[in-house]
Each structure stands twice: as structure tokens, then as C-alpha cells.
Design a protein around this motif. Structure first.
Motif, PDB file in Angstrom:
ATOM      1  N   ALA A 151       0.828  -1.206   0.000  1.00 43.45           N
ATOM      2  CA  ALA A 151       0.000   0.000   0.000  1.00 43.45           C
ATOM      3  C   ALA A 151       0.868   1.264   0.000  1.00 43.45           C
ATOM      4  CB  ALA A 151      -0.923  -0.002   1.219  1.00 43.45           C
ATOM      5  N   LEU A 152       1.940   1.254   0.799  1.00 40.52           N
ATOM      6  CA  LEU A 152       2.833   2.413   0.852  1.00 40.52           C
ATOM      7  C   LEU A 152       3.520   2.632  -0.491  1.00 40.52           C
ATOM      8  CD1 LEU A 152       4.142   4.618   2.586  1.00 40.52           C
ATOM      9  CD2 LEU A 152       5.885   2.950   3.264  1.00 40.52           C
ATOM     10  N   ALA A 153       3.946   1.562  -1.138  1.00 38.44           N
ATOM     11  CA  ALA A 153       4.584   1.670  -2.451  1.00 38.44           C
ATOM     12  C   ALA A 153       3.626   2.267  -3.477  1.00 38.44           C
ATOM     13  CB  ALA A 153       5.072   0.299  -2.914  1.00 38.44           C
ATOM     14  N   ALA A 154       2.355   1.873  -3.416  1.00 34.42           N
ATOM     15  CA  ALA A 154       1.361   2.409  -4.342  1.00 34.42           C
ATOM     16  C   ALA A 154       1.222   3.918  -4.168  1.00 34.42           C
ATOM     17  CB  ALA A 154       0.017   1.719  -4.121  1.00 34.42           C
ATOM     18  N   LEU A 155       1.246   4.389  -2.930  1.00 34.64           N
ATOM     19  CA  LEU A 155       1.134   5.835  -2.673  1.00 34.64           C
ATOM     20  C   LEU A 155       2.322   6.596  -3.252  1.00 34.64           C
ATOM     21  CD1 LEU A 155      -0.163   5.820   1.026  1.00 34.64           C
ATOM     22  CD2 LEU A 155      -1.455   6.401  -1.034  1.00 34.64           C
ATOM     23  N   VAL A 156       3.530   6.043  -3.081  1.00 33.60           N
ATOM     24  CA  VAL A 156       4.733   6.713  -3.602  1.00 33.60           C
ATOM     25  C   VAL A 156       4.725   6.729  -5.124  1.00 33.60           C
ATOM     26  CG1 VAL A 156       7.249   6.600  -3.766  1.00 33.60           C
ATOM     27  CG2 VAL A 156       6.125   6.183  -1.572  1.00 33.60           C
ATOM     28  N   LEU A 157       4.391   5.600  -5.748  1.00 34.78           N
ATOM     29  CA  LEU A 157       4.440   5.505  -7.202  1.00 34.78           C
ATOM     30  C   LEU A 157       3.356   6.325  -7.880  1.00 34.78           C
ATOM     31  CD1 LEU A 157       5.368   1.757  -7.502  1.00 34.78           C
ATOM     32  CD2 LEU A 157       6.726   3.674  -8.347  1.00 34.78           C
ATOM     33  N   ALA A 158       2.305   6.634  -7.168  1.00 45.07           N
ATOM     34  CA  ALA A 158       1.279   7.507  -7.728  1.00 45.07           C
ATOM     35  C   ALA A 158       1.830   8.907  -7.995  1.00 45.07           C
ATOM     36  CB  ALA A 158       0.077   7.585  -6.780  1.00 45.07           C
ATOM     37  N   ASP A 179       4.976   9.334  -9.166  1.00 46.14           N
ATOM     38  CA  ASP A 179       5.897   9.123 -10.277  1.00 46.14           C
ATOM     39  C   ASP A 179       7.356   9.277  -9.870  1.00 46.14           C
ATOM     40  OD1 ASP A 179       5.123   8.378 -13.079  1.00 46.14           O
ATOM     41  OD2 ASP A 179       6.742   9.788 -13.482  1.00 46.14           O
ATOM     42  N   VAL A 180       8.271   9.442 -10.884  1.00 51.55           N
ATOM     43  CA  VAL A 180       9.697   9.255 -10.658  1.00 51.55           C
ATOM     44  C   VAL A 180      10.318  10.282  -9.724  1.00 51.55           C
ATOM     45  CG1 VAL A 180      10.038   8.121 -12.868  1.00 51.55           C
ATOM     46  CG2 VAL A 180      10.347  10.594 -12.716  1.00 51.55           C
ATOM     47  N   GLN A 181       9.751  11.490  -9.633  1.00 48.57           N
ATOM     48  CA  GLN A 181      10.373  12.489  -8.768  1.00 48.57           C
ATOM     49  C   GLN A 181      10.392  12.040  -7.316  1.00 48.57           C
ATOM     50  OE1 GLN A 181       8.346  13.280 -11.289  1.00 48.57           O
ATOM     51  NE2 GLN A 181       9.735  14.473 -12.583  1.00 48.57           N
ATOM     52  N   ALA A 182       9.356  11.307  -6.888  1.00 43.72           N
ATOM     53  CA  ALA A 182       9.318  10.813  -5.507  1.00 43.72           C
ATOM     54  C   ALA A 182      10.438   9.815  -5.268  1.00 43.72           C
ATOM     55  CB  ALA A 182       7.955  10.167  -5.226  1.00 43.72           C
ATOM     56  N   ILE A 183      10.700   8.927  -6.256  1.00 44.62           N
ATOM     57  CA  ILE A 183      11.782   7.958  -6.123  1.00 44.62           C
ATOM     58  C   ILE A 183      13.126   8.684  -6.057  1.00 44.62           C
ATOM     59  CG2 ILE A 183      12.887   5.949  -7.172  1.00 44.62           C
ATOM     60  CD1 ILE A 183      10.305   5.393  -8.679  1.00 44.62           C
ATOM     61  N   GLU A 184      13.295   9.707  -6.890  1.00 44.93           N
ATOM     62  CA  GLU A 184      14.556  10.451  -6.927  1.00 44.93           C
ATOM     63  C   GLU A 184      14.850  11.108  -5.586  1.00 44.93           C
ATOM     64  OE1 GLU A 184      15.986  14.514  -9.108  1.00 44.93           O
ATOM     65  OE2 GLU A 184      15.119  12.971 -10.396  1.00 44.93           O
ATOM     66  N   ARG A 185      13.857  11.752  -4.999  1.00 46.17           N
ATOM     67  CA  ARG A 185      14.078  12.440  -3.719  1.00 46.17           C
ATOM     68  C   ARG A 185      14.437  11.453  -2.613  1.00 46.17           C
ATOM     69  NH1 ARG A 185       9.790  15.678  -5.721  1.00 46.17           N
ATOM     70  NH2 ARG A 185       8.248  14.357  -4.707  1.00 46.17           N
ATOM     71  N   LEU A 186      13.739  10.314  -2.581  1.00 47.15           N
ATOM     72  CA  LEU A 186      14.048   9.290  -1.579  1.00 47.15           C
ATOM     73  C   LEU A 186      15.482   8.786  -1.726  1.00 47.15           C
ATOM     74  CD1 LEU A 186      10.841   7.048  -1.452  1.00 47.15           C
ATOM     75  CD2 LEU A 186      11.835   8.290   0.464  1.00 47.15           C
ATOM     76  N   GLU A 199       1.279   1.967 -20.541  1.00 46.50           N
ATOM     77  CA  GLU A 199       1.569   2.260 -21.948  1.00 46.50           C
ATOM     78  C   GLU A 199       0.817   1.323 -22.883  1.00 46.50           C
ATOM     79  OE1 GLU A 199       5.774   2.356 -24.055  1.00 46.50           O
ATOM     80  OE2 GLU A 199       5.575   3.870 -22.476  1.00 46.50           O
ATOM     81  N   GLU A 200       0.791   0.038 -22.545  1.00 46.16           N
ATOM     82  CA  GLU A 200       0.173  -0.940 -23.453  1.00 46.16           C
ATOM     83  C   GLU A 200      -1.347  -0.903 -23.414  1.00 46.16           C
ATOM     84  OE1 GLU A 200       1.865  -2.833 -25.698  1.00 46.16           O
ATOM     85  OE2 GLU A 200       3.587  -1.639 -25.030  1.00 46.16           O
ATOM     86  N   PHE A 201      -1.910  -0.595 -22.261  1.00 44.25           N
ATOM     87  CA  PHE A 201      -3.371  -0.568 -22.126  1.00 44.25           C
ATOM     88  C   PHE A 201      -3.924   0.847 -22.048  1.00 44.25           C
ATOM     89  CE2 PHE A 201      -2.075  -4.691 -20.260  1.00 44.25           C
ATOM     90  CZ  PHE A 201      -2.734  -5.529 -21.148  1.00 44.25           C
ATOM     91  N   ARG A 202      -3.026   1.849 -22.239  1.00 41.45           N
ATOM     92  CA  ARG A 202      -3.434   3.258 -22.296  1.00 41.45           C
ATOM     93  C   ARG A 202      -4.186   3.688 -21.038  1.00 41.45           C
ATOM     94  NH1 ARG A 202      -5.251   3.952 -28.684  1.00 41.45           N
ATOM     95  NH2 ARG A 202      -3.455   2.838 -29.547  1.00 41.45           N
ATOM     96  N   LEU A 203      -3.573   3.370 -19.913  1.00 40.47           N
ATOM     97  CA  LEU A 203      -4.165   3.730 -18.628  1.00 40.47           C
ATOM     98  C   LEU A 203      -3.449   4.933 -18.031  1.00 40.47           C
ATOM     99  CD1 LEU A 203      -4.566   0.228 -16.917  1.00 40.47           C
ATOM    100  CD2 LEU A 203      -6.342   1.558 -18.074  1.00 40.47           C
ATOM    101  N   HIS A 204      -4.157   5.710 -17.270  1.00 44.69           N
ATOM    102  CA  HIS A 204      -3.547   6.784 -16.482  1.00 44.69           C
ATOM    103  C   HIS A 204      -2.626   6.147 -15.451  1.00 44.69           C
ATOM    104  CE1 HIS A 204      -3.196  10.047 -13.546  1.00 44.69           C
ATOM    105  NE2 HIS A 204      -3.531  10.869 -14.529  1.00 44.69           N
ATOM    106  N   ASN A 205      -1.544   6.835 -15.082  1.00 46.31           N
ATOM    107  CA  ASN A 205      -0.563   6.281 -14.140  1.00 46.31           C
ATOM    108  C   ASN A 205      -1.215   5.792 -12.852  1.00 46.31           C
ATOM    109  OD1 ASN A 205       2.342   5.949 -13.189  1.00 46.31           O
ATOM    110  ND2 ASN A 205       1.578   7.371 -11.652  1.00 46.31           N
ATOM    111  N   THR A 206      -2.145   6.566 -12.306  1.00 44.35           N
ATOM    112  CA  THR A 206      -2.783   6.188 -11.039  1.00 44.35           C
ATOM    113  C   THR A 206      -3.565   4.889 -11.173  1.00 44.35           C
ATOM    114  OG1 THR A 206      -2.959   8.512 -10.416  1.00 44.35           O
ATOM    115  CG2 THR A 206      -4.346   6.951  -9.217  1.00 44.35           C
ATOM    116  N   ASN A 207      -4.292   4.739 -12.276  1.00 44.96           N
ATOM    117  CA  ASN A 207      -5.062   3.505 -12.489  1.00 44.96           C
ATOM    118  C   ASN A 207      -4.138   2.304 -12.662  1.00 44.96           C
ATOM    119  OD1 ASN A 207      -7.473   4.928 -12.383  1.00 44.96           O
ATOM    120  ND2 ASN A 207      -7.505   5.305 -14.597  1.00 44.96           N
ATOM    121  N   ALA A 208      -3.019   2.514 -13.357  1.00 47.78           N
ATOM    122  CA  ALA A 208      -2.045   1.432 -13.527  1.00 47.78           C
ATOM    123  C   ALA A 208      -1.442   1.029 -12.187  1.00 47.78           C
ATOM    124  CB  ALA A 208      -0.950   1.858 -14.500  1.00 47.78           C
TER     125      ALA A 208
END
Length: 443
Positions: free
Chosen positions: A149-156, A158-165, A328-337
Motif C-alpha cells: 500500500a505504501l509503495a502504491a502511494l509513492v508511485l502515484a 511518479d519518478v520524482q518521488a523515487i529520486e528524492r528518496l 503504456e500498453e493498455f493506455r491507462l492513467h498512471n494512477t489507475n495502472a
């Protein structure tokens, strides 16, 4: 067409700089593969002989493939599936195979990341326990759910959150590991550890299984054939020197793996424990270390907190591979993916989580997690990495890869294509010779 283009652009926000890419990729590589998996693999496979085989595999084979995968991601600026589709129809099929392999690995990786979170929480509460006690209830399941669940919140975000961490966590983790190595050097087991690292049984170097484990570990820790490098490479800024960035990441990764061994094994030998304990080695050893150490309570908080952070950033990388492909393959918004992938992980990872609870889920008598780790994190990873390199090198012209390496020298291009094109042939010959020898020996 516009809708497809929109989702590709949305998922391709770049790293802010080359150092940011290096920090983020190092954080993805430096995780459980180094601090958890490398020491126990070394303990089970002969110590110094394993280290020699691992370093040879890393320098000769793994580094060129790492640079190739990052460059391919930078070239196509697409997901794993989109990148390998450049190699033809089979390339797209292989791309989905990589996503499935990463899905299997990440499903149990999140469980172990949950263990690190549980130990971090217990250290704050002053109740760090050996693994047998920690896993006597349903901690594995609850912490697995919490981490996912925590990973889902961070990935929502996108990459800037990973970079800062990554920029914050990596230096802090290195500082704590170095301090623990210093404390380990003062124990009775230091001399035995030195022998364990540097005394090589050269007869074991002729053992094919040793090389299999060494190559598997090298592919595992640098995330070869798992889509991480392709996906992270797709975010690289234009001026990045790809070989230099990859060498830096590989150097950091290897240093942390070796330091993890120097950190853990002196205490293992001091406590009279066996080095070949398997996946629970670090979780059995370190609680005993902190319990008997002056100031161990504070150090436990620092170490397990950062251990969790390292594992968590690696989990984010695995999830990002799947999210990028699905979006990308199913044309979903990042949050839905993110939501879709997280639900799949919860379903798949539950079996591994329950294998270390009172329910003790097993496959042929082994915990589910151990079986998945051995299968997905071993020969399948090697097969995946070699197949991917062959596809890229045989079907993408060298001059296209050259344009995105960021290096004027053609030396890396030559080495990449030498390994990528001919390694599969060498491996096939080796399998045929080994199989033929076993048949002759059987008769």
C-alpha cells in the motif's frame, strides 16, 4: 494516436540529471539483493570461490548487458514491452515475459521488504527478535500488505518521488553499514571471515552449479533481464554518459554487497552460527548483534530503518517496470495502472507471505517464498537476460545504440555486441556439453 502519445509522455518524466539517475538506479540495485541475498548465497556456495565467480560474471558479462539495457530504454523511451517490440513480434512477447518474471520476483520481494519494515518497527519499540520469533504470528502477511500500500502511494507521484528518496537514503545507509563493518572488525570472528573471503577452493571453480549461482546473483543484483534497467533508462536526460553511469552504479552495488558480507559473517562466526543458513541469515544474525552491543538499540533503529529504505526503493523499481508496461500498453492513467498492479501484487504475494506464518504454506516441503526466489531469481533471470541481450544486439543496428550511449569511444559498443550476440551460442554449447557429459557419466 494523441491518446497513446499522451500516456507515453506522461510516464516519461526525466531524471533531473545524471547524478540523479545514478542515485536512483543505485537505490534500485542496492537493496535486498546486496544486504539480504548476497551474504546468504555466499554462505551457501563456498565463500571466496563464490566471490571470485561473481566478480568474473559481473565484469565480463553483466556490465555490457547492463549498459545495453539502459541504452535501449533511452533509445526507445518506452516501457519494457515497447522497447523490445523494436526487435520484432517476438520481442514484444519477450517484453511481456520480462514483466511476468519481474512480477514473480516483486511479489516475494515485497514480503521480505515487509520483514525489514517489521524489524524497523520492532527496533523502535525496543523488541528486536530473531526471525523464528518474528514470524511466529502473521507479521509477514500484515507487513507485506502495508508495504504494498505504501509503495502504491509513492508511485502515484511518479519518478520524482523515487529520486528524492534515493538522494537521502543511499548515503545514510552506506554510513551505517560502514560503522557495522568497523564494529564487526573488533569481533572474534573477523579472522575467520577473512579466511572465508580470501581462501578460495579452486576445485570448486570447476563446479557448474557454483557458476550458475554466481551468474544468477550478478544478474539479480544488477536487475538484468528484469526490465528495471530498460525502464529507468527511458527516463535518462539527454547528456548522460551511459557507460560511466552504469559503471558507477555497478561499483556501488558490488561494494555494498561485499561490505554486507564483512558486516554479517564476523558476527555469524562469533556466535558459532553456520554461514549456510539460507534466506533468514541476516534476520537471524543481526538481532543477536544489536542485543549484545552497547548502544545496540539506537543502532538497530538506524540499520533496520535504512534496511527497509533500501529494500523499499528496490521494490518501487520492480513495481515501476510493471506499471510503465501496463499504462503504456493498455493506455491507462498512471494512477489507475498503480492500483491495478498493486492489487495483482497483493494476490500473488500472499502465498509467499503465508509461507512464513503458522499456516506454513509449502511447495514440495519448502516455503513458497524460497521456491519462487530460487526459480525466478536464478536460472530464469539468466535466461531472460541473455535472451533480451540477443534480441537487442541481433535486431537493433549498432549505430542506433551508439547514438544514445553518450560516449565517443566505440569500445563499449564493440564489447556490448560481442557479448550480446555470441553469449547465447556459448551458453547453448555449454549446456549441450554438460548434458552430453552427464549422459556419458550415467552410462
Amino acid at each position: 494516436m494523441f491518446r497513446k502519445h499522451y500516456f507515453i509522455e506522461e510516464s516519461r518524466k526525466q531524471w533531473s540529471s545524471e547524478p540523479a539517475f545514478v542515485a536512483s538506479m543505485a537505490a534500485a540495485a542496492v537493496g535486498l539483493g546486496n544486504l539480504w541475498r548476497f551474504p546468504y548465497m555466499m554462505g551457501e556456495n563456498g565463500g571466496g570461490a563464490f566471490v571470485v565467480a561473481y566478480l568474473i560474471a559481473l565484469v565480463v558479462v553483466v556490465m555490457p548487458i547492463m549498459i545495453l539495457e539502459v541504452a535501449a530504454g533511452r533509445l526507445t523511451k518506452g516501457s519494457t514491452v515497447g522497447t523490445y517490440r523494436q526487435a520484432g513480434r517476438f520481442g514484444a512477447v519477450y517484453g511481456w515475459f520480462v514483466v511476468l518474471v519481474t512480477m514473480a520476483i516483486t511479489s516475494y520481494y515485497l514480503v521480505i521488504t515487509g520483514w525489514t519494515l517489521g524489524y524497523a518497527v520492532d527496533s523502535v519499540l525496543g523488541d528486536v527478535r530473531v526471525f523464528e520469533d518474528f514470524s511466529s504470528g502473521f507479521n509477514s502477511l500484515w507487513y507485506f500488505i502495508a508495504v504494498t500500500a505504501l509503495a502504491a502511494l509513492v508511485l502515484a507521484r511518479d519518478v520524482q518521488a523515487i529520486e528524492r528518496l534515493s538522494k537521502i537514503l543511499m548515503p545514510a545507509l552506506m554510513a551505517v553499514v560502514l560503522f557495522l563493518v568497523y564494529r564487526a572488525s573488533q569481533t572474534d570472528g573477523w579472522d575467520e571471515t577473512r579466511d572465508f573471503f580470501f581462501r578460495v577452493d579452486w576445485d570448486r571453480m570447476l563446479d557448474g552449479s557454483l557458476w550458475g549461482f554466481a551468474f544468477g546473483q550478478a544478474f539479480y543484483t544488477l536487475a538484468i533481464g528484469q526490465g528495471y534497467l530498460v525502464t529507468y533508462g527511458s527516463f535518462i536526460p539527454r547528456k548522460t554518459h551511459v557507460p560511466r553511469a552504469c559503471i558507477t552504479v555497478a561499483t556501488v552495488e558490488t561494494s555494498v554487497a561485499l561490505l554486507a558480507g564483512w558486516m554479517i559473517f564476523p558476527f555469524v562466526f562469533s556466535f558459532g552460527m553456520e554461514p549456510g543458513q539460507g534466506p533468514a541469515l541476516a534476520f537471524e544474525t543481526l538481532p543477536r548483534v544489536f542485543t549484545g552491543m552497547a548502544g545496540g538499540g539506537v543502532l538497530a533503529i538506524l540499520f533496520f530503518g535504512l534496511f527497509f529504505a533500501a529494500a523499499f526503493t528496490s521494490s518501487l523499481a520492480g513495481l515501476k517496470v510493471m506499471i510503465a508496461a501496463v499504462a503504456e500498453e493498455f493506455r491507462l492513467h498512471n494512477t489507475n495502472a498503480v492500483i491495478l498492479v498493486s492489487v495483482v501484487m497483493l494476490v500473488l504475494g500472499t502465498a509467499s507471505a503465508l509461507s512464513f506464518t503458522p499456516l506454513e504454506w509449502r511447495i514440495a516441503g519448502e516455503p513458497v517464498l524460497d521456491v519462487v526466489d530460487r526459480v525466478a531469481g536464478g536460472n530464469i533471470i539468466i535466461f531472460s537476460g541473455i535472451t533480451g541481450a540477443a534480441l537487442l544486439c541481433w535486431f537493433i543496428p549498432p549505430q542506433r545504440i551508439r547514438t544514445v550511449l553518450g560516449s565517443k569511444s566505440r569500445w563499449w559498443e564493440w564489447r556490448i555486441y560481442l557479448v550480446g550476440r555470441y553469449l547465447p551460442v556459448v551458453v547453448l554449447l555449454w549446456i549441450m556439453i554438460t548434458y552430453g557429459a552427464s549422459l556419458i557419466g550415467g552410462h
